[in-house]
Each structure stands twice: as C-alpha cells, then as structure tokens.
Enzyme design. Sequence first.
Site: not given
Ligand code: AMP
Length: 114
Positions: A31, A95, A101, A103
């Site tokens: 992440d 989200q 996804h 975590h």
């Molecule tokens: P969610 O809030 O459950 O949709 O989680 C999305 C996650 O994606 C967050 O923890 C972000 O930090 C992560 N994220 C967003 N863009 C990227 C990226 N380019 N590479 C890796 N993680 C990312």
Amino acid sequence: MDPDCLFCNIVSGNIPSTEVYRDDRVMAFLDIVPAAPEHILVIPAQHLTFLRTADESHETLIGHMALMADRIASERGIRDSGYRLTVNQGPDAGQQVDHLHMHLLGGQKLGGVA
Ligand code: AMP
Ligand code: ZN
C-alpha cells in the site's frame, strides 16, 4: 481490465507498484500509504468492483485471495505474530478504489477494528 481503474493499471504494469506476489488470479503489492509496518493489498487480477457484484462463480477466487494473503503473511514473517485482513465496501468503510481488495495489515499491535 477497466482502463480507468487504478488497480487494473497496476495489474497490467501501466502504473508501477511494489509487487510482493502474483499468480494467474491474484496480485499483491505494498500500500502506498501504509497504515501499519506491513500493509499489503491483495487484489483479483480481473476487474471486480464490489462484493455485491460477485456471484458464486467468484467464490473460489475470493477464497484464493484470502489464502494467498495468509501465505504472504507467512512469507513476510507476520503470520505467527498476527495480522488483520480487511475489506472496505462503500462510503461508510471509506472505500477509495472500486476494485475489490483485501488489506493485509500487521507488524505491530493493531488498534480496534473500527
Ligand atoms: P480502500 O480505502 O479500502 O479503497 O483502500 C485503497 C487503498 O489503496 C488505500 O489504502 C491507498 O493507500 C491505496 N492506494 C491508492 N493508490 C495506490 C497506489 N498507486 N499504489 C498502492 N496503493 C495505493
Ligand atoms: Zn480494476
């Protein structure tokens, strides 16, 4: 593949990531804003948005995501100390990315679930 989807572009390599695992169905990467010392996202290689759009044909895939998360936890040395596997769905869960996804969080004593 949805060309407008961030995580589809990570799967295809159009957007760089720090990959920690990949097979024909699942990919995992660090992440970009880690919430714990170990914070890995486990995603399906195919574009699947929400659990509500999944059906029985996705059961094996979603189970595979969980088993690969556990394997990654082992490989990264956090299986025995413990980890959390979280799926955010919708606004109240915060989200941000509409590509399913999990975590994988660990590497320290984690706070409460909410
Ligand atoms: P969610 O809030 O459950 O949709 O989680 C999305 C996650 O994606 C967050 O923890 C972000 O930090 C992560 N994220 C967003 N863009 C990227 C990226 N380019 N590479 C890796 N993680 C990312
Ligand atoms: Zn996608």
